[in-house]
Design an enzyme around this catalytic site. Sequence first.
Site, PDB file in Angstrom:
ATOM      1  N   HIS A 129      37.391  21.804   6.346  1.00 19.39           N
ATOM      2  CA  HIS A 129      36.866  22.496   5.292  1.00 19.39           C
ATOM      3  C   HIS A 129      37.656  22.455   4.000  1.00 19.39           C
ATOM      4  O   HIS A 129      38.789  22.328   4.213  1.00 19.39           O
ATOM      5  CB  HIS A 129      36.542  24.001   5.783  1.00 19.39           C
ATOM      6  N   ASP A 206      42.874  25.998  11.965  1.00 21.84           N
ATOM      7  CA  ASP A 206      41.614  26.685  11.269  1.00 21.84           C
ATOM      8  C   ASP A 206      40.649  26.938  12.519  1.00 21.84           C
ATOM      9  O   ASP A 206      39.872  26.158  12.912  1.00 21.84           O
ATOM     10  CB  ASP A 206      41.013  26.118  10.167  1.00 21.84           C
ATOM     11  N   GLN A 209      35.423  28.508  13.414  1.00 18.94           N
ATOM     12  CA  GLN A 209      34.334  28.112  14.056  1.00 18.94           C
ATOM     13  C   GLN A 209      34.381  28.069  15.604  1.00 18.94           C
ATOM     14  O   GLN A 209      33.579  27.817  16.193  1.00 18.94           O
ATOM     15  CB  GLN A 209      33.869  26.583  13.662  1.00 18.94           C
ATOM     16  N   LYS A 232      32.025  35.455  10.989  1.00 19.99           N
ATOM     17  CA  LYS A 232      31.307  34.371  11.977  1.00 19.99           C
ATOM     18  C   LYS A 232      31.314  34.688  13.305  1.00 19.99           C
ATOM     19  O   LYS A 232      30.987  33.917  14.347  1.00 19.99           O
ATOM     20  CB  LYS A 232      32.159  33.182  11.564  1.00 19.99           C
ATOM     21  N   CYS A 370      31.295  22.627   2.348  1.00 15.43           N
ATOM     22  CA  CYS A 370      32.389  22.693   2.021  1.00 15.43           C
ATOM     23  C   CYS A 370      33.406  21.633   2.636  1.00 15.43           C
ATOM     24  O   CYS A 370      34.569  21.698   2.872  1.00 15.43           O
ATOM     25  CB  CYS A 370      33.215  24.357   2.212  1.00 15.43           C
TER      26      CYS A 370
END
Length: 415
Positions: A129, A206, A209, A232, A370
């Site tokens: 991202h 990261d 997700q 999220k 992104c």
Amino acid sequence: MRTDDTAAFDVEAVRADFPALDQEVNGHPLAYLDNGATSQKPRAVIEALRDYYERDNSNVHRGVHTLSERATAAYEGTREKVRSFLNAPSEREIVFARGTTEAINLVANGFVRPRLREGDEIVISHMEHHSNIVPWQMLRDELGAKLRVVPIDDDGALDLDAYLAMLGPRTRFVSMTHVANSLGTVNPVREIVEAAHAVGAQVLLDSAQAVPHLAVDVQALDCDFLAFSAHKVLGPTGIGALYGRMEHLESMVPWQGGGDMILAVTFEKATWNAVPYRFEAGTPNIADTIAMGVGLDYLREIGLDRVAAWEHDLLAYADERVRAIPGVRIFGDAPEKSSILSFVIEGVHAHDVGTILDSEGVAVRTGHHCTMPVMARFDVPAMARASLAFYNTRGDIDALARGIEKVRDVFRLNR
């Protein structure tokens, strides 16, 4: 074939907890398939926000009156909930941030910047991202470091051999996505961390997700830092968390100055507060932090094993249904994949796809997500992305498939 976990999962009972799902859009029942951008919120989260403002609205820390003490207890209670959710050793290793983006920037500026020298290397991947690209580019340009990018193959999987070959004595930091937001690829993060540690580098994951879909254990992963965003994972926007090893957080300089991040201030100097408060300058996002904890509670009660099983079944069904439609190209066929189905329809721009799907009540994300380097890697300007959550159904997937057929009709591709 459905597993026992999916067979026992009462999705309709779950959906009843999410008010936004009970509506029509453009005359059709809403099929919300934009969960990778933001999840819907259960009533418990919405009520937590209302309850704070109706009953406990007060600033946290240092207040001795009842409202402040109640607000502080609920706010700090979320820190413990995040610690438990991630299996971090200590709640002091949990730093609240506005989301994954701010958390990555905090690590870049507070941890990596003071240690980086000209010629040192930071390693990321081609599937990142923009939030996990731009902060490192800024350090590279300012300090003369090198940014090395691990390639991905045609299935959207990380080239692990290329990653291992990149690591060396000048590798200082690795920042890697856990689950790719445009491809759904689940990276071999334990191997990534182990290899980086072998050359003396630290690793940030990261996990924006990953946290909504997979059980995440920072001790088992052995990562140095891990970031996610509440919105999220059933919570509000504008809040998230960073996990960092205590020894790293203790060594970091504050990124922002202000109230509550200090112990003492004179005109000559300031003394920093203890970790994690030295990284949380100013009045915090109290209501949303409390509601973030409620969202994590909700997901834990459902059970991440049941969530993963249900979403795996849905993704397999979606892949089968959409792949069977002529003219559709799906991106992301890595062996390990999570709840993302990105695609294009030959001859139709992704934005037109999204507009027509919306007219049928189907909400998907369109654009570069992104991840412009991913678009360049696959030579497309944009993709349509259907992203799943545990409250989605096969009926939502059927609506998506019908919507794609409608796109083909509108553009006369079925002739």
